[in-house]
Design a protein around this motif. Structure first.
Motif, PDB file in Angstrom:
ATOM      1  N   ASP A  19       8.363  -2.571  -2.141  1.00 38.46           N
ATOM      2  CA  ASP A  19       7.026  -2.962  -1.686  1.00 38.46           C
ATOM      3  C   ASP A  19       6.755  -2.317  -0.326  1.00 38.46           C
ATOM      4  OD1 ASP A  19       4.752  -4.207  -0.709  1.00 38.46           O
ATOM      5  OD2 ASP A  19       5.368  -6.227  -1.278  1.00 38.46           O
ATOM      6  N   LEU A  21      -1.503  -5.000   3.501  1.00 35.10           N
ATOM      7  CA  LEU A  21      -0.184  -4.480   3.870  1.00 35.10           C
ATOM      8  C   LEU A  21       0.516  -5.412   4.854  1.00 35.10           C
ATOM      9  CD1 LEU A  21      -0.778  -0.638   4.343  1.00 35.10           C
ATOM     10  CD2 LEU A  21       0.935  -1.675   2.838  1.00 35.10           C
ATOM     11  N   THR A  71      -7.229  -3.081   2.981  1.00 33.32           N
ATOM     12  CA  THR A  71      -5.928  -2.438   2.727  1.00 33.32           C
ATOM     13  C   THR A  71      -4.962  -2.723   3.869  1.00 33.32           C
ATOM     14  OG1 THR A  71      -6.995  -0.660   1.481  1.00 33.32           O
ATOM     15  CG2 THR A  71      -4.765  -0.252   2.276  1.00 33.32           C
ATOM     16  N   HIS A 101       5.011  -3.068   1.999  1.00 32.69           N
ATOM     17  CA  HIS A 101       4.958  -4.040   3.106  1.00 32.69           C
ATOM     18  C   HIS A 101       6.265  -4.040   3.889  1.00 32.69           C
ATOM     19  CE1 HIS A 101       4.576  -7.804   5.307  1.00 32.69           C
ATOM     20  NE2 HIS A 101       5.705  -8.205   4.757  1.00 32.69           N
ATOM     21  N   THR A 151       0.444  -6.607  -0.954  1.00 36.10           N
ATOM     22  CA  THR A 151       0.199  -5.187  -1.192  1.00 36.10           C
ATOM     23  C   THR A 151      -0.315  -4.924  -2.601  1.00 36.10           C
ATOM     24  OG1 THR A 151       2.169  -4.863   0.175  1.00 36.10           O
ATOM     25  CG2 THR A 151       1.208  -2.907  -0.844  1.00 36.10           C
ATOM     26  N   TYR A 180       5.869  -1.597  -7.791  1.00 38.12           N
ATOM     27  CA  TYR A 180       6.317  -0.891  -6.586  1.00 38.12           C
ATOM     28  C   TYR A 180       7.462   0.085  -6.866  1.00 38.12           C
ATOM     29  CZ  TYR A 180       3.827  -4.893  -4.565  1.00 38.12           C
ATOM     30  OH  TYR A 180       2.896  -5.849  -4.268  1.00 38.12           O
TER      31      TYR A 180
END
Length: 745
Positions: A698, A417, A413, A700, A422, A473
Motif C-alpha cells: 500500500d 494517501l 488523493t 500509504h 489509498t 496494491y
C-alpha cells in the motif's frame, strides 16, 4: 535571547493574553464606553488572528461575539465594519457568493445614514472586486460608477479612489475583451498623477498596459514594458514578510503579473526565461526568510535592526515612486533603489549563510543533467498548473487548467494517501491527468520540483497501468519501479545542491530516539520501535566507524544541537509537529538538558538558525516532518525549511504519519542500502521496492518518504563490490582452463 524566544514559542501565548484581558474586563462591574471599546477591540483582534491562521471555527465565533456586543450598544458604525469583515471572510475562505453579498448588503443598509466616506469606499471596492471575480461585469460597473460618484462628492480633484475606479473599469473592459474601451480607459488615466496610489494598485495599472500590448500581439513591447515592473514585485516581495507566518505577502496583482509575463514569454518562445520566472516564485520565500523579524532579531544588533527597518521603508517608498514615474525619471530612481538595496544587502549577509544567483541560467542546469534524466518543474499560478519538462537538450511547457474537478482530485488523493485510504484508481487518474505516460522511454531518472498538492503526492506512488481494483496494491506496477526519483524545492536548489560534496565531520552517524513521552506536557503517543530502530540502523551501518545513539533521557535538545554540527548523518526517531500558524515554531520533541532528560522539551525550528550545517543527510523519521503551510507560488514550509536554510545538504522526511513498526523497518532498509554505497535517492528507491515486495505494498506505507536535496552517495561503494565481478570472471576462466587442460591430458 534564547529564553526570550522560548517564551515566544508558547503557541497560545498571544491568544491567552487576549482572553485574560477579556476576563479582567468582565470582572470589572463598570461597563462604560471604555469597557465596550476595549472588549470590542479584543474580540476583533482574536477574529483577525484566527482568520489569519486559517482557524475558521474560532474566527467566526469571535466576530459573532463582537457583532452581539455592537448590537447591544446599537453601534451602527461598528456593525457596518463587522458585516464587511464577515463578507470578506465568507469570500476569502469559502468563496460563498450568497453569504458574502448578504453581509455586504447589511453593511450597505447601515451606512446609508452614516457619514463614513472611507468605509463606504472600502465596501464598494470589495463589491466591485467580487463582481469582477465572479464575472458579474454589469454589477461590477454599477459599483465602479458608485465609487466614482462618491469620490467626486468628497473631492474637487481626482482622488486615488477615483483613479482606482478607472483602473477597475479597465479590468472590466479587459474581461469583456473590449480593446477599444480598454485603450480609452488607459488614455484617460494618462491625464492623472499616480503618486498617492498604493504599490498594488500601480501594479494593476501596469498589468493593464502590458495586457493591451499582449492582446495586440505587441509581445516584445509588452515584455520590455512589464519586465522592470515584475522585477520590482520580486524584490519588494522578498522584503515583505508576514510577522505571523514568515511568508511573503502574496497579492493577486503580483500573481496576475507573473501569469501575464509567462503568456508573453510563451508567445515569444522565450522558454528559458519563462522557466526562470516560474522558478523565481519558488525562491521568493527563501529570500523572505532572511527578512523574518524573529530571525533578524537573533542575528542583528538593535542599531542594525533600526537601520534595516529604515532602509526597507525607503526602498519600498522608492518602488512606489518608480511605478508612478515617467520614463525620464525611472533610471535615476532605479539607481537609488539599487544603491539602498546594496546597503541593505550588507545587513542581509549577516542573516543569510549563502547568497543565490539573481537569475538562473537554465543552460547551467541542463549542463549538470544526465542524458537519461528529466526535470518535472511544477508551478501553480492562479488557477493553472505550469509543467516544465526539462531534459538535457530541450524545454517543453504544458499548462493544466486546475478546474474544480482537477483541484478536488489532487486534494482528495493527497488526503487519501495520508489517511491510509489509498485508492489505486484515484492515483492512476492523477497519473493520467499529469500526462506522466508521455515520459520518453530513454528516461530512467526523474527530478521533481513540486508545488502545492504535489508536495503531498509523491509521483513514485502512481501506478503506470490501470489497476484491477482500487486495492490491488501488490499486483500494481508503480513509477518507483521504473524510475529513480530526486526532489528539489527549486531549480536554484538543484543548481546549488546537486554536485558531489564532501565534508569532514567528527561523527559519521548520530541517532536520537525517544519511545515514550509520559513526561511531556503535550499528549504524544508512544513510539515503541523508535529506540530499536536507532540501534538496528547503528548495527547495519558497517561501513561507518563513529556511530552514536542518544535514546530516552539522553536524547536532549543540547545533545541534538551539538551533534547537528558534527554529524555526517543525523537520524531522528521521535515526534515532530509542523506549525500551521508559524513555520518558525515547528517543533522536534526531545528531552530537556536542564532536567537531565527527565522532562520533555520542544525544540523550535527558529532555534536551528544559529547553526551553519554541512550534514550530508538528516533523516526525520517523525510524524509529517516534511509538511507545513502552503502558499501559492511557493512550497511547503516547516522544519525542513529551517534545516535546509541552515545548510543541511539533504533531508529524508515523511509526508504523513506512518505505522511505527513499518517506519522502523523502512528506515533500516534505507540505511542498509546507503551502507552498500548506493546514492541516497537509489537507497530510498530500493527501500520502497523492499516494502512493496515484502507485503506492505500500500503506497500509504512506503510513499510517505521523500528525499529533498543532494542525492549523491554518503560513502563510496566498498572496494570488494567493485572488484567482485571481475574476480568471479577470472576464477571462472581459470577453472574452465584447468578443466579443459585436464581433459586434454
Amino acid at each position: 535571547m534564547s529564553l526570550c524566544y522560548k517564551q515566544l514559542g508558547q503557541k497560545n501565548k498571544y491568544t491567552s493574553f487576549l482572553l485574560e484581558a477579556i476576563q479582567e474586563l468582565e470582572k470589572n462591574q463598570t461597563q462604560n464606553s471604555a469597557y465596550y471599546t476595549l472588549k470590542l477591540g479584543l474580540y476583533r483582534n482574536l477574529f483577525v488572528y484566527y482568520n489569519s491562521i486559517g482557524d475558521s471555527a474560532n474566527a467566526i465565533s469571535y466576530i459573532n461575539l463582537a457583532k452581539d456586543l455592537a448590537e447591544q450598544q446599537a453601534d451602527k458604525n461598528e456593525l457596518s465594519a463587522i458585516y464587511i469583515y464577515l463578507g470578506d471572510y465568507y469570500w476569502k475562505n469559502f468563496k460563498n457568493t450568497t453569504k458574502t453579498l448578504r453581509q455586504y448588503s447589511k453593511a450597505e443598509s447601515l451606512l446609508e445614514n452614516i457619514d463614513d466616506y472611507e468605509r463606504k469606499l472600502d465596501l464598494l471596492k470589495n463589491k466591485s472586486s467580487l463582481f469582477v471575480e465572479i464575472d458579474s461585469l454589469e454589477a461590477a460597473m454599477s459599483s465602479i460608477l458608485q465609487i466614482r460618484t462618491l469620490a467626486s462628492q468628497y473631492s474637487n480633484t481626482p482622488s486615488p479612489a477615483y483613479i482606482e475606479s478607472l483602473i477597475l473599469e479597465g479590468e472590466v473592459a479587459n474581461l469583456q475583451n473590449d480593446l477599444l474601451k480598454l485603450q480609452s480607459v488607459l488614455s484617460a488615466l494618462k491625464n492623472h498623477t499616480f503618486e498617492h496610489l498604493s504599490f498594488e494598485v500601480l501594479i494593476r495599472y501596469h498589468n493593464l498596459h502590458a495586457t493591451l500590448m499582449h492582446k495586440k500581439n505587441q509581445n516584445r513591447e509588452a515584455y520590455t514594458y512589464l519586465k522592470p515592473n515584475l522585477d520590482q514585485i520580486i524584490e519588494r516581495a522578498k522584503g515583505s514578510v508576514d510577522t505571523q507566518t514568515g511568508f511573503w505577502t502574496v497579492e493577486k496583482e503580483y500573481l496576475d503579473a507573473f501569469e501575464l509575463m509567462i503568456s508573453i514569454l510563451n508567445e515569444l518562445n522565450y522558454k528559458e526565461e519563462s522557466v526562470a520566472y516560474l522558478d523565481k516564485l519558488k525562491t521568493i520565500n527563501d529570500a523572505s526568510l532572511y527578512n523574518n523579524p524573529l530571525l533578524k532579531a537573533s542575528k542583528l544588533t538593535e542599531k542594525e535592526l533600526a537601520e534595516d527597518k529604515k532602509l526597507t521603508a525607503q526602498i519600498q517608498s522608492l518602488r512606489n515612486d518608480y511605478l508612478s514615474a515617467d520614463e525620464n525619471m525611472k533610471s535615476a530612481l532605479k539607481t537609488e533603489i539599487d544603491k539602498l538595496s546594496a546597503q541593505q544587502q550588507l545587513l542581509t549577509n549577516k542573516v543569510a549563510f549563502s547568497q543565490t544567483e539573481e537569475s538562473i541560467p537554465i543552460w547551467k542546469v541542463q549542463q549538470q543533467m544526465n542524458k537519461n534524466e528529466i526535470i518535472l518543474h511544477y508551478t501553480e499560478l492562479n488557477e493553472k498548473l505550469y509543467v516544465n519538462s526539462i531534459s538535457k537538450k530541450s524545454i517543453d511547457l504544458a499548462v493544466l487548467e486546475i478546474s474544480e474537478q482537477v483541484g478536488e482530485l489532487l486534494n482528495s488523493t493527497a488526503n487519501e494517501l495520508a489517511s491510509g485510504n489509498t485508492s489505486l484508481k484515484t492515483l492512476y487518474n492523477v497519473y493520467q491527468v499529469l500526462g506522466l505516460d508521455k515520459i520518453p522511454d530513454f528516461i530512467d531518472h526523474i527530478t521533481v520540483i513540486p508545488d502545492n498538492e504535489l508536495y503531498r503526492i509523491p509521483l513514485e506512488v502512481l501506478p503506470t497501468k490501470k489497476p484491477n481494483t482500487s486495492y490491488s496494491y501488490g499486483s500494481s506496477h508503480y513509477m518507483i519501479e521504473d524510475f529513480n526519483f530526486k526532489y528539489f524545492t527549486s531549480l536554484q536548489d538543484y543548481l546549488e545542491n546537486n554536485r558531489n560534496t564532501s565534508g569532514s565531520l567528527s561523527t559519521d552517524f548520530s541517532a536520537f530516539a525517544i519511545s515514550y513521552f509520559d513526561d511531556f506536557q503535550e499528549k504524544l503517543p508512544s513510539l515503541p520501535f523508535a529506540t530499536q530502530e536507532a540501534r538496528e540502523i547503528q548495527r547495519v551501518l558497517t561501513s561507518f566507524k563513529d556511530k552514536q545513539v542518544f535514546s530516552g533521557n539522553g536524547a536532549t535538545e543540547q545533545a541534538f544541537q551539538n551533534q547537528l554540527n558534527s554529524s555526517k548523518i543525523l537520524h531522528v526517531a521521535t515526534h515532530s509537529e509542523v506549525s500551521a500558524r508559524d513555520p518558525l515554531f515547528s517543533t522536534i520533541y526531545l528531552k530537556s538538558a536542564q532536567s537531565n532528560g527527565t522532562e520533555g522539551n520542544a525544540l523550535y525550528a527558529y532555534e536551528l538558525f544559529d547553526n551553519q550545517l554541512s550534514n550530508d543527510l538528516i533523516m526525520l523519521n517523525s510524524c509529517s516532518s516534511g509538511t507545513g503551510n502552503y502558499l501559492q507560488g511557493t512550497g511547503i514550509m516547516g522544519i525542513s525549511r529551517a534545516l535546509r536554510y541552515a545548510g543541511a545538504k539533504s533531508l529524508a522526511l515523511n509526508l504523513w504519519e506512518v505505522n511505527d513498526k513499518i517506519a522502523s523497518e523502512f528506515a533500516t532498509s534505507f540505511y542498509s542500502h546507503l551502507n552498500e554505497g548506493f546514492s541516497k535517492s537509489e537507497a530510498m528507491r530500493l527501500a520502497k521496492i523492499d516494502q512493496i515486495k515484502t507485503g506492505s505494498a500500500d503506497p500509504h506505507y512506503w510513499g510517505a518518504y521523500t528525499l529533498i536535496g543532494n542525492s549523491n552517495p554518503v560513502i563510496k561503494k566498498p572496494a570488494s563490490s567493485q572488484f567482485i565481478l571481475p574476480f568471479l570472471i577470472t576464477v571462472g576462466l581459470l577453472a574452465g582452463y584447468k578443466v579443459r587442460k585436464k581433459s586434454s591430458v
